[in-house]
Design an enzyme around this catalytic site. Structure first.
Site, mmCIF file in Angstrom:
data_model
loop_
_atom_site.group_PDB
_atom_site.id
_atom_site.type_symbol
_atom_site.label_atom_id
_atom_site.label_comp_id
_atom_site.label_asym_id
_atom_site.label_seq_id
_atom_site.Cartn_x
_atom_site.Cartn_y
_atom_site.Cartn_z
ATOM 1 N N ASP A 81 41.837 35.816 45.042
ATOM 2 C CA ASP A 81 41.850 36.613 43.819
ATOM 3 C C ASP A 81 41.907 35.685 42.610
ATOM 4 O O ASP A 81 42.733 34.772 42.553
ATOM 5 C CB ASP A 81 43.065 37.541 43.839
ATOM 6 C CG ASP A 81 43.129 38.491 42.661
ATOM 7 O OD1 ASP A 81 42.060 38.855 42.138
ATOM 8 O OD2 ASP A 81 44.250 38.883 42.274
ATOM 9 N N HIS A 177 46.764 42.861 33.562
ATOM 10 C CA HIS A 177 47.582 42.288 34.619
ATOM 11 C C HIS A 177 49.054 42.330 34.219
ATOM 12 O O HIS A 177 49.389 42.335 33.034
ATOM 13 C CB HIS A 177 47.161 40.831 34.885
ATOM 14 C CG HIS A 177 45.755 40.697 35.339
ATOM 15 N ND1 HIS A 177 44.787 40.045 34.598
ATOM 16 C CD2 HIS A 177 45.131 41.134 36.463
ATOM 17 C CE1 HIS A 177 43.638 40.080 35.250
ATOM 18 N NE2 HIS A 177 43.821 40.735 36.375
ATOM 19 N N GLY A 178 49.930 42.314 35.219
ATOM 20 C CA GLY A 178 51.356 42.284 34.940
ATOM 21 C C GLY A 178 51.921 43.662 34.652
ATOM 22 O O GLY A 178 51.416 44.679 35.125
ATOM 23 N N SER A 213 48.456 47.901 39.006
ATOM 24 C CA SER A 213 49.896 48.144 39.113
ATOM 25 C C SER A 213 50.399 48.821 37.837
ATOM 26 O O SER A 213 50.193 48.314 36.732
ATOM 27 C CB SER A 213 50.652 46.823 39.328
ATOM 28 O OG SER A 213 50.441 46.316 40.620
#
Length: 286
Positions: A81, A177-178, A213
């Site tokens: 990834d 992201h995160g 996420s």
């Protein structure tokens, strides 16, 4: 069973579902992920980032992924990834990864094409499919930080796919992201436009959603209904693992055996993966 991601994602595209791609940091997470996939009868992708393979090595993580894959009967891919260099992609391919992503999104358009094309050339020679990214997903992934204001252009996506020969394309439509600091607003109309342009130009290929996420179930499902075939989950698995381990250690200060806190951590990751497999719609698709 250990397989390539190419056929896995093409089946997802034809079946109008997405394969869950889950980042793992250790053996426990890998076992939890494939165990959930086996119970759900779902194909699954195990992923590592550049920072993860620096922690051990591509060879070590591929060995873990392969052993985990061979312990179940559902299809399992080991994927790099956000590969941050041609050299790392070559090393992972040589180590036996069955899929790689080269992330040239920090380059300009021509630089991204040049980098991705080199990786695609040598990976395809070895029968390894390649994912790439056009535009910039927001947030932070390892050392790559983006502000999320550069979205994927449909016309540029078509040219990018044609000139690089990639097997799947990660699109930037407002994810990050995160950990999200607010409620993300996804440009699903842009996603539809990208899919439509690629189909019109005869370059229809699986599309990938990064930074899932923290997205709501409805947001993920809508993206899948509009053409996403692979959905990446990383932060929420780390959070689940760490929270479970922390809870046990906090409750019992006498625990010192890593297996004692590894078991509840594995159970937490497994439950999260089972949940996300359901959201992606890939349960029963193995």
């Amino acid at each position: 069973m250990y397989v390539s991601s190419k056929e896995m994602l093409l089946r997802a595209k034809a079946g109008k579902y997405a394969v869950g791609a889950f980042n793992f940091e250790n053996m426990e997470m890998a076992l939890a992920i494939v165990s959930a996939a086996e119970e759900c009868r779902a194909p699954v992708i195990l992923q590592t980032t550049p920072s993860t393979v620096k922690y051990a090595s591509p060879e070590m993580y591929r060995a873990i992924a392969y052993a985990a894959a061979e312990s179940v009967s559902v299809p399992v891919t080991c994927h790099l990834d956000h590969g941050d260099s041609e050299a790392l992609c070559r090393r992972c391919a040589g180590a036996g990864y069955s899929s790689v992503m080269i992330d040239g999104s920090k380059e300009d358009f021509e630089g991204n094409i040049a980098l991705v094309s080199r990786v695609t050339d040598f990976c395809h020679t070895a029968g390894i499919p390649v994912e790439a990214e056009l535009g910039k997903v927001g947030g932070k992934e390892d050392d790559l930080i983006a502000d999320g204001d550069i979205y994927t252009d449909p016309a540029a996506a078509s040219e990018f796919v044609m000139r690089t020969g990639i097997d799947s394309l990660a699109v930037a439509i407002g994810t990050a992201h995160g950990v999200y600091k607010g409620t993300p607003v996804l440009d699903v109309d842009r996603l539809c436009a990208i899919a439509a342009r690629l189909a019109k130009d005869g370059r229809d290929l699986p599309l990938v959603l990064h930074g899932a996420s923290g997205l709501t179930d409805a947001a993920v499902k809508e993206c899948v209904s509009r053409g996403i075939c692979k959905v990446n989950f990383a932060t929420e698995l780390r959070q689940a693992y760490t929270a479970a381990a922390r809870n046990l250690l906090g409750a019992d200060g006498e625990v010192f055996d890593p297996k004692k806190f590894g078991k509840p951590a594995m159970a937490a990751v497994k439950e999260q993966v089972r949940y996300r497999i359901g959201v992606c719609g890939c349960a029963g698709k193995a």
